[in-house]
Structures are given as C-alpha cells and as structure tokens.
Design a protein around this motif. Structure first.
Motif, PDB file in Angstrom:
ATOM      1  N   THR A 124      35.839 -41.031  55.603  1.00 20.74           N
ATOM      2  CA  THR A 124      36.063 -42.469  55.558  1.00 20.74           C
ATOM      3  C   THR A 124      35.259 -43.033  54.581  1.00 20.74           C
ATOM      4  N   GLY A 125      35.112 -44.383  54.359  1.00 20.81           N
ATOM      5  CA  GLY A 125      34.556 -45.222  53.263  1.00 20.81           C
ATOM      6  C   GLY A 125      35.002 -44.919  52.174  1.00 20.81           C
ATOM      7  N   GLY A 126      34.088 -45.532  50.888  1.00 13.66           N
ATOM      8  CA  GLY A 126      34.533 -45.482  49.557  1.00 13.66           C
ATOM      9  C   GLY A 126      35.644 -46.164  49.175  1.00 13.66           C
ATOM     10  N   GLY A 127      36.026 -47.369  49.994  1.00  9.67           N
ATOM     11  CA  GLY A 127      37.404 -47.989  49.584  1.00  9.67           C
ATOM     12  C   GLY A 127      38.504 -47.657  50.273  1.00  9.67           C
ATOM     13  N   TYR A 128      38.665 -46.313  50.883  1.00  8.16           N
ATOM     14  CA  TYR A 128      39.941 -45.981  51.829  1.00  8.16           C
ATOM     15  C   TYR A 128      39.975 -47.132  53.104  1.00  8.16           C
ATOM     16  N   LEU A 129      41.010 -47.487  52.705  1.00  7.42           N
ATOM     17  CA  LEU A 129      41.563 -48.292  54.075  1.00  7.42           C
ATOM     18  C   LEU A 129      41.762 -47.843  55.131  1.00  7.42           C
ATOM     19  N   GLN A 130      41.872 -46.322  55.352  1.00  6.65           N
ATOM     20  CA  GLN A 130      42.466 -45.573  56.488  1.00  6.65           C
ATOM     21  C   GLN A 130      41.406 -44.420  56.495  1.00  6.65           C
ATOM     22  N   PRO A 131      41.187 -43.906  57.790  1.00  5.44           N
ATOM     23  CA  PRO A 131      40.312 -42.512  57.626  1.00  5.44           C
ATOM     24  C   PRO A 131      41.357 -41.513  57.077  1.00  5.44           C
ATOM     25  N   TYR A 132      40.663 -40.332  56.624  1.00  4.76           N
ATOM     26  CA  TYR A 132      41.608 -39.158  56.266  1.00  4.76           C
ATOM     27  C   TYR A 132      41.146 -38.049  57.054  1.00  4.76           C
ATOM     28  N   ARG A 133      42.155 -37.467  57.509  1.00  6.53           N
ATOM     29  CA  ARG A 133      41.930 -36.261  58.480  1.00  6.53           C
ATOM     30  C   ARG A 133      41.896 -34.942  57.810  1.00  6.53           C
ATOM     31  N   ALA A 134      40.923 -34.095  58.072  1.00  8.72           N
ATOM     32  CA  ALA A 134      40.934 -32.775  57.676  1.00  8.72           C
ATOM     33  C   ALA A 134      42.062 -31.954  57.709  1.00  8.72           C
ATOM     34  N   VAL A 135      42.635 -30.994  56.961  1.00  6.28           N
ATOM     35  CA  VAL A 135      43.598 -30.265  57.216  1.00  6.28           C
ATOM     36  C   VAL A 135      43.136 -28.694  57.071  1.00  6.28           C
ATOM     37  N   GLN A 136      42.493 -28.496  55.871  1.00  6.72           N
ATOM     38  CA  GLN A 136      42.327 -27.152  55.529  1.00  6.72           C
ATOM     39  C   GLN A 136      41.277 -27.236  54.160  1.00  6.72           C
ATOM     40  N   LEU A 137      40.735 -25.897  53.899  1.00  4.54           N
ATOM     41  CA  LEU A 137      39.960 -25.845  52.749  1.00  4.54           C
ATOM     42  C   LEU A 137      40.280 -24.418  52.238  1.00  4.54           C
ATOM     43  N   HIS A 138      40.343 -24.197  50.845  1.00  4.73           N
ATOM     44  CA  HIS A 138      40.627 -23.147  50.316  1.00  4.73           C
ATOM     45  C   HIS A 138      39.867 -23.060  48.910  1.00  4.73           C
ATOM     46  N   LEU A 139      39.851 -21.770  48.371  1.00  4.18           N
ATOM     47  CA  LEU A 139      39.238 -21.423  47.041  1.00  4.18           C
ATOM     48  C   LEU A 139      40.245 -21.194  45.930  1.00  4.18           C
ATOM     49  N   HIS A 140      39.380 -21.387  44.641  1.00  6.46           N
ATOM     50  CA  HIS A 140      40.149 -20.869  43.628  1.00  6.46           C
ATOM     51  C   HIS A 140      38.895 -19.991  42.654  1.00  6.46           C
ATOM     52  N   TRP A 141      39.508 -18.884  42.194  1.00  6.72           N
ATOM     53  CA  TRP A 141      38.460 -18.168  41.495  1.00  6.72           C
ATOM     54  C   TRP A 141      39.004 -17.558  40.331  1.00  6.72           C
ATOM     55  N   GLY A 142      38.210 -16.781  39.678  1.00  7.50           N
ATOM     56  CA  GLY A 142      38.667 -15.783  38.618  1.00  7.50           C
ATOM     57  C   GLY A 142      38.923 -14.441  38.465  1.00  7.50           C
ATOM     58  N   SER A 143      38.563 -13.740  37.520  1.00  6.05           N
ATOM     59  CA  SER A 143      38.936 -11.997  37.767  1.00  6.05           C
ATOM     60  C   SER A 143      37.678 -11.340  37.430  1.00  6.05           C
ATOM     61  N   ALA A 144      37.631 -10.100  38.002  1.00  6.25           N
ATOM     62  CA  ALA A 144      36.616  -9.174  37.907  1.00  6.25           C
ATOM     63  C   ALA A 144      36.086  -8.825  36.523  1.00  6.25           C
ATOM     64  N   HIS A 145      37.191  -9.454  35.696  1.00  6.56           N
ATOM     65  CA  HIS A 145      36.782  -8.857  34.341  1.00  6.56           C
ATOM     66  C   HIS A 145      35.855  -9.971  33.547  1.00  6.56           C
ATOM     67  N   GLY A 146      35.433 -10.946  34.356  1.00  4.83           N
ATOM     68  CA  GLY A 146      34.564 -12.141  33.543  1.00  4.83           C
ATOM     69  C   GLY A 146      35.192 -13.166  33.401  1.00  4.83           C
ATOM     70  N   VAL A 147      36.307 -13.359  33.662  1.00  2.00           N
ATOM     71  CA  VAL A 147      37.297 -14.780  33.450  1.00  2.00           C
ATOM     72  C   VAL A 147      36.930 -15.599  34.639  1.00  2.00           C
ATOM     73  N   PRO A 148      36.237 -16.698  34.326  1.00  2.00           N
ATOM     74  CA  PRO A 148      35.958 -17.771  35.435  1.00  2.00           C
ATOM     75  C   PRO A 148      37.228 -18.395  35.943  1.00  2.00           C
ATOM     76  N   GLY A 149      37.109 -18.907  36.986  1.00  2.00           N
ATOM     77  CA  GLY A 149      38.400 -19.509  37.695  1.00  2.00           C
ATOM     78  C   GLY A 149      38.477 -20.902  38.214  1.00  2.00           C
ATOM     79  N   SER A 150      37.580 -21.852  37.887  1.00  2.00           N
ATOM     80  CA  SER A 150      38.013 -23.183  38.552  1.00  2.00           C
ATOM     81  C   SER A 150      39.340 -23.810  37.926  1.00  2.00           C
ATOM     82  N   GLU A 151      39.917 -24.209  38.678  1.00  2.00           N
ATOM     83  CA  GLU A 151      41.109 -25.117  38.187  1.00  2.00           C
ATOM     84  C   GLU A 151      40.745 -26.735  37.466  1.00  2.00           C
TER      85      GLU A 151
END
Length: 444
Positions: A124-151
């Motif tokens: 809530t807050g921050g200018g949002y007129l309605q609350p936002y309900r949580a659904v899920q969280l997930h992660l993104h990552w790179g590879s074991a070869h040293g390549v970073p993986g943020s989106e």
C-alpha cells in the motif's frame, strides 16, 4: 459594411477551426513518436499457457503477441536520463512477517523457482489508490560459467541475479482478472549481488532447492519474514510502466526497482545456478530476458540521482551521496560476455546485509548513487506520453486563442444587433409624428 463584417467573421471562424484541429496534430507529429499502445488484453482465445523457453525467446512475439509490444520489460535503467519525482512516496509492506506455522509452497515450474505467497500480504501507499495483494515471488539468475543473470540492468551493468515479488490490484477479484488490465500488477524488484557472507534470509528458500530439482516438483517451507528478502532501504527506487518479462508479456506492470542491492554469498548464488533442472532435463540457468527498447517511456526516480536532468537539489541541501555502480562484464550480441580471471564483476567493494537483517550503513551497495520505502505517484501511473512540454503549451495556447476568438465573435454579433436597434430608434426619433384627424375634427 455588413458584407465586410460577414467576411471577417468567416475568416475568424476558419482560423479557429484550423487552430483546434491542426495545432494538436502538429504537436503530436513534433514529438517524433506515436503514442504507445495501451493493451487491455490479447484477443479472445489467446492461450497464455502455451509452451515457451528462454532458448526460443526470439520467437515469443509470434506466439504471444503482447511480447512484441511497445511497453516491454526488462529495460536498462540509464540513471542519467531518469526523472526525479517527489511524488514517489514510501510504500508500506503489511503482513510480510509470516508465522512459522504458515506453510508456503515452493515449486520448480521449469523456468524459475516460485514461492507462493498468501494474499494477506499487501502493498500500500506510494500513491496507489488500492492495496495490492501478494501472489508469489521468484528469482532470475545467470549461469555457472560466470555470466550474471539479472533481468534489468543499470547503466549497462548486469547484476548476479534479481528477485521479483508479484502483487495484483485488489480492485480485481483475482490475479487472473488483474493480469490483463493496465496497472493490474505491481512488481517489487531488487538486484542480487555477490557478497562475502551468507544471507540467512535466503536460506529459507535455497536449502529446499534439492527437493524441487526437477520441473514440476513441489515442497513446502515454514513461514518467515519475507520482507528480509528485500533491501533494507525501500525509499530509493526507480519506477516505470512495463510488462511481464515472460510470456504472455502483458503490458500491465507497475515496476519498482530498488536502488539498494542484496548480497548473497558466492555459494548461495552457485546453488541457484547449479541445482535446478528445466526443459529436457537441462540445467535451469540463464533464465533472464534481454533488455527491451524503452520506446519513449520515462523512468522515474524517488531520489535525486546525480547527473539526472532534474537532479538539482533544493537550496540549502547538500549534494546526495554518490556511490559508483560496479562495473560488469561487457555485453555481447547474445548477452554478457563471461569475465576473465583478472576481471572482477564488481569494481567497488561494498558491504551488505548480514543474514538478511537489513541494517543500514553508508557503504551499502547502491545503484546510481543512492541508498529504502516504495511507491508510484498517481500522476505517473502512465509515463509513456510522447507529447513534450512545449507541444502541450502549444496546444494550450491554441485552445486559449480559439476561446478568445469565439468570445470576439459573440461580441461582434451582439454589438451589431445593438447597433441595429440603435439605428432604428434614431430613425424613429427623426420622424415628426402627426396623429390622424377624425372625420368630426375635419368637419370643424
């Protein structure tokens, strides 16, 4: 005289019509871009659950039309082009501290690791007129070869990984109803960075990865304080309007990307990169989408970013602290190029949260010169307008001129009618009125 006035009125009327029609069109043309589409939903019958893979991401638009839209995510955040918005206030995270008795489902869906969240967790807050309900969280990552993986990336730098906490607008009855509607979703994102110490908060998830190694496998973990997965400082962040970063790529997401990063140990990052399996029993790694074109959108900042076009601080205040963004590996056509042994991913040593506790300090990692609370100002819910300030002023002055012209026409017509009445009265005043005499008077 009257004919001349009619000609003048016609000229004024034609001029007003031109101003009302031509000026807005010229303003839009002058902006150099078309208005980006505001997709409400894909056509009926579109199958959002179609098969897709990161290996075939170039073909996503052919199967999922929204993936070829003008408001796609992720993007590169050019800190020098961000716009400071004081309307981006603090967000409130409610219900994030879950009791140990709460059982949370953890699943390998073949694309990432997903932790389902209870809907009583709200944003809530921050200018949002309605609350936002949580659904899920997930992660993104790179590879074991040293390549970073943020989106998302910042000034071209890609981080080791990225966490997304997904919420839907409570004015809708469910996530499925909200996912196709503009502003239906709000995602909190934070960058994962390699640090020296283990992050205890992330162990709640990482220690269970071996139980969900194969695609489709599920397990349950005890509740914990999910807020500790996010940075301690939630007051400094970037905000823009975008899309889901995976098919069906609906363009309905209000993105909040925190300036402060989260540190995990190298062993913890390696657990993400090495443990899970995806399609065809292949290692689940490099699960990030490449940067998408900004297409005229504006990225807002809740804090004064150095070198931002509107980054001048108010009188009497000191310049905001500047923290260098650590250098990352160079980007190639197919993504980041793996660094050599003598090239570090991060050129500025920084300390981070210990055990996910989120204690603040001046040497906490930050991107773009900042240090935490979350928000989206109501005036910035749609930031993709292609009409510049000068064009808006041109339209405004055109409309004002048109109104003035219309008022002038009304005045001319009114004045002409008054003149006609005055002329008639004057004519009557110059006539010597002699009443007719009756027959009897004539006889006298």
């Amino acid at each position: 005289m009257e004919a001349e006035m009619h000609v003048g009125e016609k000229l004024v009327a034609v001029t007003l019509l031109w101003l009302l029609v031509a000026v807005p069109e010229r303003a839009l043309a002058h902006s150099g871009e078309e208005d980006p589409p505001r997709s409400h939903a894909d056509p009926p019958g579109h199958k959002a659950g179609g098969h897709w893979s990161y290996a075939g991401k170039a073909q996503w638009p052919s199967t999922f039309p929204s993936c070829g839209g003008h408001l796609q995510s992720p993007i590169d955040i050019d800190t020098g082009a961000t716009i400071f918005s004081p309307q981006l206030g603090a967000l409130l995270l409610s219900g994030y501290d879950l009791p140990p008795g709460e059982r949370l489902c953890l699943q390998n869906n073949g694309h990432t690791i997903v932790l389902k969240l209870p809907e009583n967790m709200t944003l809530t807050g921050g200018g949002y007129l309605q609350p936002y309900r949580a659904v899920q969280l997930h992660l993104h990552w790179g590879s074991a070869h040293g390549v970073p993986g943020s989106e998302h990336t910042v000034d071209g730098h890609r981080f080791a990984g990225e966490i997304h906490v997904v919420h839907y607008n409570s004015q809708f009855s469910s996530f499925h109803d909200a996912v196709r509607e503009p502003g239906g979703l709000a995602v909190l994102a934070a960058f994962l960075q390699v640090g020296e110490e283990e992050n205890e908060a992330y162990q709640h998830i990482l220690e269970s990865l071996k139980e969900v190694q194969e695609e489709g496998e599920k397990t349950f973990i005890a509740g914990f304080d999910v807020a500790k997965l996010l940075p301690h400082d939630l007051s400094r962040y970037f905000h823009y309007n975008g899309s889901l970063t995976t098919p069906p790529c609906y363009q309905t997401v209000n993105w909040t990307i925190f300036n402060q990063t989260i540190q995990l140990s190298q062993d913890q990052i390696s657990m993400l990169e090495d443990t899970l399996r995806g399609d065809n029993d292949e290692p689940l790694e490099g699960n990030f989408r490449p940067q998408q074109s900004l297409q005229g959108r504006t990225v807002l900042a809740s804090f004064l970013v150095p070198h931002s076009p509107e980054g001048a601080h108010p009188p009497g205040e000191e310049d905001p602290p500047r923290t260098l963004v650590p250098r990352g590996p160079p980007e190639g056509e197919d993504g980041p190029v793996a660094p050599t042994e003598d090239v570090g991913l991060y050129s500025t040593p920084v300390s981070g949260p210990k055990g996910g506790s989120g204690s603040a300090s001046e040497d906490r990692p930050a991107v773009g010169g900042g240090s935490r609370s979350v928000g989206a100002g109501p005036a910035e819910t749609q930031v993709g307008s292609s009409v510049h300030t000068g064009d808006v002023l041109a339209v405004l002055f055109g409309v004002l001129f048109a109104i003035t012209g219309l008022a002038f026409l009304v005045y001319v017509r009114k004045h002409r009618r008054q003149n006609c009445r005055l002329d008639a009265s004057a004519a009557k005043a110059n006539i010597i009125y002699t009443p007719a005499t009756t027959t009897e008077e004539q006889a006298v």
